[in-house]
Design an enzyme around this catalytic site. Sequence first.
Site, PDB file in Angstrom:
ATOM      1  N   CYS A  47       0.833  -1.220   0.000  1.00  0.00           N
ATOM      2  CA  CYS A  47       0.000   0.000   0.000  1.00  0.00           C
ATOM      3  C   CYS A  47       0.859   1.258   0.000  1.00  0.00           C
ATOM      4  O   CYS A  47       0.416   2.326  -0.435  1.00  0.00           O
ATOM      5  CB  CYS A  47      -0.909   0.019   1.224  1.00  0.00           C
ATOM      6  SG  CYS A  47      -1.726  -1.545   1.561  1.00  0.00           S
ATOM      7  N   ALA A 110      -1.338 -18.388   1.824  1.00  0.00           N
ATOM      8  CA  ALA A 110      -1.531 -16.920   1.814  1.00  0.00           C
ATOM      9  C   ALA A 110      -0.651 -16.341   0.706  1.00  0.00           C
ATOM     10  O   ALA A 110       0.246 -15.539   0.949  1.00  0.00           O
ATOM     11  CB  ALA A 110      -1.181 -16.332   3.167  1.00  0.00           C
ATOM     12  N   GLY A 112      -1.400 -14.465  -1.840  1.00  0.00           N
ATOM     13  CA  GLY A 112      -1.628 -13.098  -2.302  1.00  0.00           C
ATOM     14  C   GLY A 112      -2.311 -12.997  -3.647  1.00  0.00           C
ATOM     15  O   GLY A 112      -3.059 -13.874  -4.068  1.00  0.00           O
ATOM     16  N   ALA A 280      -6.783 -20.824   4.221  1.00  0.00           N
ATOM     17  CA  ALA A 280      -6.287 -19.857   3.233  1.00  0.00           C
ATOM     18  C   ALA A 280      -6.832 -18.485   3.609  1.00  0.00           C
ATOM     19  O   ALA A 280      -7.922 -18.367   4.183  1.00  0.00           O
ATOM     20  CB  ALA A 280      -6.711 -20.254   1.825  1.00  0.00           C
ATOM     21  N   THR A 302      -6.758  -4.711   4.411  1.00  0.00           N
ATOM     22  CA  THR A 302      -7.584  -4.733   5.626  1.00  0.00           C
ATOM     23  C   THR A 302      -8.230  -6.108   5.825  1.00  0.00           C
ATOM     24  O   THR A 302      -8.284  -6.640   6.930  1.00  0.00           O
ATOM     25  CB  THR A 302      -8.618  -3.581   5.575  1.00  0.00           C
ATOM     26  OG1 THR A 302      -9.496  -3.717   6.660  1.00  0.00           O
ATOM     27  CG2 THR A 302      -9.433  -3.569   4.305  1.00  0.00           C
TER      28      THR A 302
HETATM   29  C1  LIG Z   1       0.045  -0.415  -4.856  1.00  0.00           C
HETATM   30  C2  LIG Z   1      -0.866  -1.049  -3.874  1.00  0.00           C
HETATM   31  C3  LIG Z   1      -1.573  -0.257  -2.993  1.00  0.00           C
HETATM   32  C4  LIG Z   1      -2.458  -0.839  -2.087  1.00  0.00           C
HETATM   33  N1  LIG Z   1      -3.148  -0.031  -1.234  1.00  0.00           N
HETATM   34  C5  LIG Z   1      -4.020  -0.588  -0.350  1.00  0.00           C
HETATM   35  C6  LIG Z   1      -4.760   0.215   0.544  1.00  0.00           C
HETATM   36  O1  LIG Z   1      -4.624   1.460   0.545  1.00  0.00           O
HETATM   37  N2  LIG Z   1      -5.625  -0.381   1.412  1.00  0.00           N
HETATM   38  C7  LIG Z   1      -5.773  -1.743   1.440  1.00  0.00           C
HETATM   39  O2  LIG Z   1      -6.555  -2.251   2.268  1.00  0.00           O
HETATM   40  N3  LIG Z   1      -5.079  -2.547   0.597  1.00  0.00           N
HETATM   41  C8  LIG Z   1      -4.222  -2.003  -0.291  1.00  0.00           C
HETATM   42  N4  LIG Z   1      -3.508  -2.805  -1.140  1.00  0.00           N
HETATM   43  C9  LIG Z   1      -3.748  -4.256  -1.119  1.00  0.00           C
HETATM   44  C10 LIG Z   1      -2.892  -4.960  -0.068  1.00  0.00           C
HETATM   45  O3  LIG Z   1      -1.549  -4.634  -0.240  1.00  0.00           O
HETATM   46  C11 LIG Z   1      -3.103  -6.460  -0.233  1.00  0.00           C
HETATM   47  O4  LIG Z   1      -4.470  -6.738  -0.131  1.00  0.00           O
HETATM   48  C12 LIG Z   1      -2.361  -7.252   0.841  1.00  0.00           C
HETATM   49  O5  LIG Z   1      -0.988  -7.073   0.722  1.00  0.00           O
HETATM   50  C13 LIG Z   1      -2.692  -8.729   0.664  1.00  0.00           C
HETATM   51  O6  LIG Z   1      -1.989  -9.457   1.591  1.00  0.00           O
HETATM   52  P1  LIG Z   1      -1.684 -11.004   1.323  1.00  0.00           P
HETATM   53  O7  LIG Z   1      -0.847 -11.460   2.441  1.00  0.00           O
HETATM   54  O8  LIG Z   1      -2.945 -11.709   1.021  1.00  0.00           O
HETATM   55  O9  LIG Z   1      -0.889 -11.019  -0.055  1.00  0.00           O
HETATM   56  P2  LIG Z   1       0.515 -10.384  -0.428  1.00  0.00           P
HETATM   57  O10 LIG Z   1       0.769  -9.139   0.326  1.00  0.00           O
HETATM   58  O11 LIG Z   1       0.553 -10.331  -1.905  1.00  0.00           O
HETATM   59  O12 LIG Z   1       1.545 -11.469   0.094  1.00  0.00           O
HETATM   60  C14 LIG Z   1       1.580 -12.751  -0.457  1.00  0.00           C
HETATM   61  C15 LIG Z   1       3.001 -13.234  -0.347  1.00  0.00           C
HETATM   62  O13 LIG Z   1       3.049 -14.606  -0.731  1.00  0.00           O
HETATM   63  C16 LIG Z   1       4.243 -14.808  -1.432  1.00  0.00           C
HETATM   64  N5  LIG Z   1       4.102 -16.027  -2.239  1.00  0.00           N
HETATM   65  C17 LIG Z   1       3.255 -16.225  -3.282  1.00  0.00           C
HETATM   66  N6  LIG Z   1       3.404 -17.472  -3.757  1.00  0.00           N
HETATM   67  C18 LIG Z   1       4.349 -18.072  -2.997  1.00  0.00           C
HETATM   68  C19 LIG Z   1       4.940 -19.364  -2.999  1.00  0.00           C
HETATM   69  N7  LIG Z   1       4.568 -20.285  -3.884  1.00  0.00           N
HETATM   70  N8  LIG Z   1       5.904 -19.630  -2.072  1.00  0.00           N
HETATM   71  C20 LIG Z   1       6.273 -18.693  -1.166  1.00  0.00           C
HETATM   72  N9  LIG Z   1       5.763 -17.455  -1.119  1.00  0.00           N
HETATM   73  C21 LIG Z   1       4.803 -17.149  -2.026  1.00  0.00           C
HETATM   74  C22 LIG Z   1       4.420 -13.552  -2.247  1.00  0.00           C
HETATM   75  O14 LIG Z   1       5.757 -13.372  -2.670  1.00  0.00           O
HETATM   76  C23 LIG Z   1       3.935 -12.492  -1.284  1.00  0.00           C
HETATM   77  O15 LIG Z   1       4.994 -11.907  -0.537  1.00  0.00           O
HETATM   78  C24 LIG Z   1      -2.618  -2.244  -2.061  1.00  0.00           C
HETATM   79  C25 LIG Z   1      -1.896  -3.051  -2.949  1.00  0.00           C
HETATM   80  C26 LIG Z   1      -1.042  -2.464  -3.835  1.00  0.00           C
HETATM   81  C27 LIG Z   1      -0.291  -3.350  -4.799  1.00  0.00           C
END
Ligand SMILES: Cc1cc2nc3c(=O)[nH]c(=O)nc-3n(C[C@H](O)[C@H](O)[C@H](O)COP(=O)(O)OP(=O)(O)OC[C@H]3O[C@@H](n4cnc5c(N)ncnc54)[C@H](O)[C@@H]3O)c2cc1C
Length: 450
Positions: A47, A110, A112, A280, A302
Amino acid sequence: MSAERLVVIGGDAAGLSAATQARRLRSAGELDIVVLEQGPEISYSACGIPYWVGGLVEDRDRLLARTPADFAAQDITVRADTRAEGIDLSAGEVVAAGGERLGYDALVVATGGDPLRPPVPGLDADGVHGVHRLADGADIRAAIAAGAKRAVVLGGGYIGLEMAEVLQTRGLEVTVVLADPLPMAQLDSDMGERVCAAMCGMGIDVQTDQPVREVEVGPDGAVRAVRTDAGSYDTDLVVLGLGMGPEVALARDSGLGLGATGAIDVAHNQRSRSHPEVFAAGDCVQTFHRITGEAIHVALGTHANKQGRVAGSVIGGRPARFAGVLGTAMTKVGDLEVARTGLCTTQAEDGGFDFRTELIESGTRAGYYPGAAPIHIKIITERGSGLLLGAQIVGGPGSGKRIDVFATAIWAGLTAEQLAGSDLAYAPPFSPTYDPVVVAARVASRIEQG
Ligand SMILES: Cc1cc2nc3c(=O)[nH]c(=O)nc-3n(C[C@H](O)[C@H](O)[C@H](O)COP(=O)(O)OP(=O)(O)OC[C@H]3O[C@@H](n4cnc5c(N)ncnc54)[C@H](O)[C@@H]3O)c2cc1C
């Protein structure tokens, strides 16, 4: 008795929330926790990338919340640069890069999101950048430092808006190209028009209704222009802000069930519906809309943090459930704050609701107080009951966070009349005597009362 093992795939918001919550509830002697992260960083704020690119934050490390050493101090092993290549569901093992097999008693997927990329030629050219990981931010900063003068941002969602603003702040000429008729497709068109007008007023060139057909590449292999059916836009830099799908390759290949949205299908306690021993959370899962009950995929931090915490709680032995989403979101472009929650008009129509909409204009502060700015609120209520269904806000500084009042009211099942009568704060630096939220709710309830 030896400790059970929790393996977490993905070392960011959802995965690390799951790991830390499980650790809060179960000691190292009871639960061994290993987190695998394919990338070099863990616990980073995607973010924050736009604001790092824009120079509001100069030090990249400010976007890193915690380090592997911080987690080690909590007896959580976080292995960066370690990709999970497969999940053997029947054996209860994760296959890491190099063939190492890690057995688990509980698993959290998780992984992403997966940024959407249109199937057009040239998208892999030098100078085309996503905005997903910190390395993307570093690449865009490097391109600016190397003298990029023009940028085309593809997409008019919140990432597109944020990137357009910060690139312009950095002195680039910015064109936003979008396939939709207006930016911020989650808003009604009368609200989206206000966003579009504000962007144009800032000097951002907004090209609507134009799906990209090609990224044109020069003889040096670098991006030269973006072509649509209506024109060609010269550029040194292309930034992709086209939305986020779920990253589910690993889950799908291992046999975990996906839902209607294409994201991992989980129950309210974040257990996979097809394999309840697997959890998940985050951008890789689908969730449900609290008003319509429909399955939806919403990639927001969030939700990722809360869902991870739910998974960690359940793994730790404490029942928990994720309560669904209203689609609450906010962003800003220049001084204009943009926010929405609940249903917009098209969602209310699609859901078969009998509803009415009201649009009010008010001010963010007492009219005489310096810095007072216009605010527009559109409110959607169910006809007859007056139940709040949705709200959208576009206005000056201080506008956006007012969406939380609507989100809370919708969450609690309030009517417009109940919200209009509620005890909201007033002081001239913050609000007119009647807060715009109250004005909107009152207009909607008056009309309901005839
Ligand atoms: C530019 C930008 C701005 C944003 N602004 C906001 C905001 O203002 N408010 C808000 O609520 N949300 C915002 N978001 C969204 C928020 O960042 C995501 O929803 C959040 O990061 C999701 O978290 P996550 O853990 O599900 O996934 P991610 O943060 O994507 O993390 C998943 C992780 O899993 C890892 N991974 C994937 N596959 C594998 C594998 N096979 N083996 C090992 N590791 C793996 C990846 O490398 C990654 O580090 C924004 C996103 C972006 C890109």
